[in-house]
Enzyme design. Sequence first.
Site, PDB file in Angstrom:
ATOM      1  N   CYS A  62      -5.125   7.742   9.083  1.00  0.00           N
ATOM      2  CA  CYS A  62      -5.487   7.187  10.384  1.00  0.00           C
ATOM      3  C   CYS A  62      -5.276   8.209  11.490  1.00  0.00           C
ATOM      4  O   CYS A  62      -4.356   9.009  11.437  1.00  0.00           O
ATOM      5  CB  CYS A  62      -4.639   5.947  10.662  1.00  0.00           C
ATOM      6  SG  CYS A  62      -5.201   4.527   9.750  1.00  0.00           S
ATOM      7  N   ARG A  71      -4.062  10.783   3.036  1.00  0.00           N
ATOM      8  CA  ARG A  71      -2.966  11.744   3.185  1.00  0.00           C
ATOM      9  C   ARG A  71      -2.159  11.872   1.894  1.00  0.00           C
ATOM     10  O   ARG A  71      -1.256  12.691   1.799  1.00  0.00           O
ATOM     11  CB  ARG A  71      -2.031  11.290   4.309  1.00  0.00           C
ATOM     12  CG  ARG A  71      -2.590  11.568   5.681  1.00  0.00           C
ATOM     13  CD  ARG A  71      -1.666  11.041   6.749  1.00  0.00           C
ATOM     14  NE  ARG A  71      -0.351  11.648   6.723  1.00  0.00           N
ATOM     15  CZ  ARG A  71      -0.069  12.838   7.219  1.00  0.00           C
ATOM     16  NH1 ARG A  71      -0.998  13.563   7.779  1.00  0.00           N
ATOM     17  NH2 ARG A  71       1.163  13.319   7.165  1.00  0.00           N
ATOM     18  N   LYS A  76       0.839  -1.204   0.000  1.00  0.00           N
ATOM     19  CA  LYS A  76       0.000   0.000   0.000  1.00  0.00           C
ATOM     20  C   LYS A  76       0.876   1.257   0.000  1.00  0.00           C
ATOM     21  O   LYS A  76       0.599   2.215  -0.735  1.00  0.00           O
ATOM     22  CB  LYS A  76      -0.886   0.004   1.258  1.00  0.00           C
ATOM     23  CG  LYS A  76      -1.498   1.348   1.604  1.00  0.00           C
ATOM     24  CD  LYS A  76      -2.402   1.267   2.807  1.00  0.00           C
ATOM     25  CE  LYS A  76      -1.756   1.558   4.140  1.00  0.00           C
ATOM     26  NZ  LYS A  76      -1.383   2.965   4.378  1.00  0.00           N
ATOM     27  N   ASN A  77       1.931   1.233   0.814  1.00  0.00           N
ATOM     28  CA  ASN A  77       2.714   2.454   1.008  1.00  0.00           C
ATOM     29  C   ASN A  77       3.730   2.714  -0.110  1.00  0.00           C
ATOM     30  O   ASN A  77       4.465   3.689  -0.058  1.00  0.00           O
ATOM     31  CB  ASN A  77       3.389   2.439   2.388  1.00  0.00           C
ATOM     32  CG  ASN A  77       2.340   2.563   3.497  1.00  0.00           C
ATOM     33  OD1 ASN A  77       1.185   2.886   3.222  1.00  0.00           O
ATOM     34  ND2 ASN A  77       2.730   2.295   4.730  1.00  0.00           N
ATOM     35  N   ASP A  98       4.261   0.076  12.079  1.00  0.00           N
ATOM     36  CA  ASP A  98       3.066  -0.646  11.622  1.00  0.00           C
ATOM     37  C   ASP A  98       3.061  -2.125  12.014  1.00  0.00           C
ATOM     38  O   ASP A  98       2.071  -2.809  11.829  1.00  0.00           O
ATOM     39  CB  ASP A  98       2.944  -0.545  10.090  1.00  0.00           C
ATOM     40  CG  ASP A  98       2.865   0.896   9.649  1.00  0.00           C
ATOM     41  OD1 ASP A  98       1.838   1.523   9.887  1.00  0.00           O
ATOM     42  OD2 ASP A  98       3.864   1.406   9.112  1.00  0.00           O
ATOM     43  N   VAL A 120       7.730   6.507  16.655  1.00  0.00           N
ATOM     44  CA  VAL A 120       7.416   7.148  15.368  1.00  0.00           C
ATOM     45  C   VAL A 120       6.163   8.017  15.479  1.00  0.00           C
ATOM     46  O   VAL A 120       6.143   9.161  15.020  1.00  0.00           O
ATOM     47  CB  VAL A 120       7.279   6.097  14.243  1.00  0.00           C
ATOM     48  CG1 VAL A 120       6.935   6.760  12.914  1.00  0.00           C
ATOM     49  CG2 VAL A 120       8.563   5.287  14.115  1.00  0.00           C
TER      50      VAL A 120
HETATM   51  N1  EPU Z   1       5.946  14.323  10.667  1.00  0.00           N
HETATM   52  C1  EPU Z   1       5.953  15.665  10.998  1.00  0.00           C
HETATM   53  N2  EPU Z   1       5.779  16.592   9.995  1.00  0.00           N
HETATM   54  C2  EPU Z   1       5.588  16.222   8.704  1.00  0.00           C
HETATM   55  C3  EPU Z   1       5.599  14.855   8.360  1.00  0.00           C
HETATM   56  C4  EPU Z   1       5.769  13.912   9.375  1.00  0.00           C
HETATM   57  O1  EPU Z   1       6.116  16.015  12.168  1.00  0.00           O
HETATM   58  O2  EPU Z   1       5.428  17.108   7.845  1.00  0.00           O
HETATM   59  C5  EPU Z   1       6.095  13.327  11.734  1.00  0.00           C
HETATM   60  C6  EPU Z   1       4.834  12.484  11.896  1.00  0.00           C
HETATM   61  O3  EPU Z   1       3.871  13.135  12.677  1.00  0.00           O
HETATM   62  C7  EPU Z   1       5.375  11.229  12.538  1.00  0.00           C
HETATM   63  C8  EPU Z   1       6.762  11.092  11.914  1.00  0.00           C
HETATM   64  O4  EPU Z   1       7.087  12.386  11.386  1.00  0.00           O
HETATM   65  O5  EPU Z   1       5.487  11.393  13.921  1.00  0.00           O
HETATM   66  C9  EPU Z   1       6.887  10.085  10.824  1.00  0.00           C
HETATM   67  O6  EPU Z   1       5.920  10.314   9.824  1.00  0.00           O
HETATM   68  P1  EPU Z   1       6.161   9.917   8.295  1.00  0.00           P
HETATM   69  O7  EPU Z   1       6.121  11.159   7.481  1.00  0.00           O
HETATM   70  O8  EPU Z   1       7.362   9.051   8.222  1.00  0.00           O
HETATM   71  O9  EPU Z   1       4.880   9.045   7.986  1.00  0.00           O
HETATM   72  P2  EPU Z   1       3.912   9.132   6.755  1.00  0.00           P
HETATM   73  O10 EPU Z   1       4.675   9.294   5.495  1.00  0.00           O
HETATM   74  O11 EPU Z   1       2.785  10.040   7.030  1.00  0.00           O
HETATM   75  C10 EPU Z   1       4.035   6.569   6.178  1.00  0.00           C
HETATM   76  C11 EPU Z   1       3.029   5.468   6.066  1.00  0.00           C
HETATM   77  C12 EPU Z   1       2.587   5.037   7.446  1.00  0.00           C
HETATM   78  C13 EPU Z   1       3.809   4.567   8.224  1.00  0.00           C
HETATM   79  C14 EPU Z   1       4.848   5.701   8.279  1.00  0.00           C
HETATM   80  C15 EPU Z   1       6.129   5.275   8.961  1.00  0.00           C
HETATM   81  C16 EPU Z   1       1.951   5.937   3.990  1.00  0.00           C
HETATM   82  C17 EPU Z   1       0.713   6.359   3.273  1.00  0.00           C
HETATM   83  N3  EPU Z   1       1.898   5.933   5.312  1.00  0.00           N
HETATM   84  O12 EPU Z   1       3.338   7.653   6.786  1.00  0.00           O
HETATM   85  O13 EPU Z   1       1.723   3.947   7.269  1.00  0.00           O
HETATM   86  O14 EPU Z   1       3.427   4.200   9.517  1.00  0.00           O
HETATM   87  O15 EPU Z   1       5.161   6.125   6.949  1.00  0.00           O
HETATM   88  O16 EPU Z   1       6.739   4.231   8.281  1.00  0.00           O
HETATM   89  O17 EPU Z   1       2.949   5.585   3.378  1.00  0.00           O
HETATM   90  C18 EPU Z   1      -0.119   2.589   7.729  1.00  0.00           C
HETATM   91  O18 EPU Z   1       0.189   1.983   6.688  1.00  0.00           O
HETATM   92  O19 EPU Z   1      -1.001   2.202   8.533  1.00  0.00           O
HETATM   93  C19 EPU Z   1       0.582   3.824   8.035  1.00  0.00           C
HETATM   94  C20 EPU Z   1       0.178   4.668   8.981  1.00  0.00           C
END
Ligand code: EPU
Length: 442
Positions: free
Chosen positions: A124, A100, A26-27, A314, A336
Site C-alpha cells: 500500500c 512487500r 493476512k499478516n 490498521d 507508525v
Molecule cells: N520501516 C523502516 N525501514 C524498514 C522497515 C520498516 O523505516 O526497513 C518503518 C516503516 O516505514 C514504518 C515502520 O517502520 O514506518 C513500521 O513498519 P513495519 O516494518 O512494522 O511494517 P511492515 O512489516 O511493512 C506490517 C503489516 C502492515 C502493518 C504493519 C504494522 C504486513 C504484510 N504488513 O507491515 O499491514 O500496518 O506491519 O503493524 O504484515 C495492512 O495490513 O494494511 C498493512 C499495511
Amino acid sequence: MGLLGDKITIHGGQPLIGRIELKGAKNLVTKAMVAALLGESPSILRDVPDISDVRVVSSLLEIHGVKITNGTEEGELVLDPSAVESAHFAEIDAHAGSSRIPILFCGPLLHRLGEAFIPDLGGCRIGDRPIDYHLEVLRNFGAVVEKQPSGIRMSAPNGLKGTKVELPYPSVGATEQVLLTAVRAEGITELKGAAIEPEIMDLINILQKMGAIISVDTDRVIRIEGVERLEGYTHRALFDRNEAASWASAALATNGDVFVGGARQQEMTTFLNVFRKVGGAFDIEDDGIRFYHPGGELKPVVIETDVHPGFMTDWQQPLVVALTRAKGVSIVHETVYEQRFGFVDALVEMGATIQIHKECLGGQPCRFGQRNFNHSAVISGPSKLHGADIVVPDLRGGFSHLIAALSAEGTSTVSNVGIISRGYENFIQKLEQLGADFVLES
Ligand code: EPU
C-alpha cells in the site's frame, strides 16, 4: 472480483446486521507460507483466506519450485518445498510492485540456494516504507547485498551466521526477517527492539513446530539458536484481528450489529477498550465477538497508533468513520506510518469535518513530528455523511470508504474496490450477508 477497476454503488443508511466468519490473519498467513520454504518436508496451513496477497505469495513460491495444493478442508493449503531449485529472476520480476512479502524470501532462499533476487517492492502507498532495516539485518547475517536497476541481488558465499541485531524501531517485517533467517543460521542470534505483534508470536509458534529454538524474553528481546534442519509444520493460522476491527467499526458506524465469528478477546484488548470508550458495545462469546451500536450518542476519543500492545495503525481508518458521528473532537495521532491519512479527503467530501496536522497531537512526540509529515487528524462531530463518488486509495483506507458509503445518506460510488480484496476475503459476499444495499459493477 479482484480487478482494480471494480466499482460498487452503495445506497447508504442500512445498518449492517448479521454474522460473518473470519479466517487466518493476512499478516501471518503470508509469512507462514514463506516459512514453508525452510522445511525439508511439506507444511499444512489451515484457515488461509482467499485474498489476492495470498495468491501473490503462492505464485512467488511456485516460481521457486514449491508445490501448492488444496488440503482436505476449506482454506487448507499443503506447501511442498521438496523441489525448490533455483531462483527464476525474470519471472519474479513480473510480480514486481504487487507485494512487500518478497523481501522475506531472502533468508530462506539464501539458506536453500545461496542466492536470492528481490524485485522492487509494492504494497500500500502509505508512506515511504523503506527496507533499510531488512537489508542491514541480512548483511549482519553475512549476506552480500547488491542493488541492481530492477531489484536487489543477494548471495551468501560463506553461509549465514548468527548475529546480534538491534532494531532502531520495532518493525514487524524486520523482526520476521530476523526470525526467518536466524532459525537456520549457524550459532545464536540475539534480537533487541523486536516487534511482538500476535502475528509474530504465531510465526514463532510455527517455527518452533518446525524444529526451531526461539525464546522471547522481556523488553523486546528474542533469542534464536540456529538448527541444521527444519521440517514442515501443521498449523491453524491466528484469526485476522484487523479484519475483525474493521467489521466492528462498520457495525458501529452504520448503527448495526455484527457477530464476527473467530474473533478473540486476547489479541484485541486495546481495540475493545477504545471501542467501548467511543460508545460501542460488544459481547465476547466462545466462538467470536458480537459488536454493536447500543443506541445513544457516540463519544469522541484521543488515540495514538503504536506497535503492539498499542492501538494498531490498521485499526484507525475504519474507526475514523465512526468518529465522524461522535459528538465532540477526536484526535488520532498516527505514529507508525507517516502518510496514513490519504483516505480522509473522501470523508471530507462526504461531509465530515477532519483536519490533518503536521504536529504530534494528543500524545507523545513521535518520529514524524519534526519532519513535515501530515500525521495527526482532528475529527469534529457529529457530521452526517452524504453520498459521493470516491476512489479507494489503499487497503485499510478502502475499507473505511466502504463504511463511509454504507453509513452515508444517499448513493455513493466507490471505485477501485479491487484493492480491498488484497486483505478482505469475500467482502462483497459478507456485505450481502449483512444486508448492505449495493450493486457491484465491473
Ligand atoms: N520501516 C523502516 N525501514 C524498514 C522497515 C520498516 O523505516 O526497513 C518503518 C516503516 O516505514 C514504518 C515502520 O517502520 O514506518 C513500521 O513498519 P513495519 O516494518 O512494522 O511494517 P511492515 O512489516 O511493512 C506490517 C503489516 C502492515 C502493518 C504493519 C504494522 C504486513 C504484510 N504488513 O507491515 O499491514 O500496518 O506491519 O503493524 O504484515 C495492512 O495490513 O494494511 C498493512 C499495511
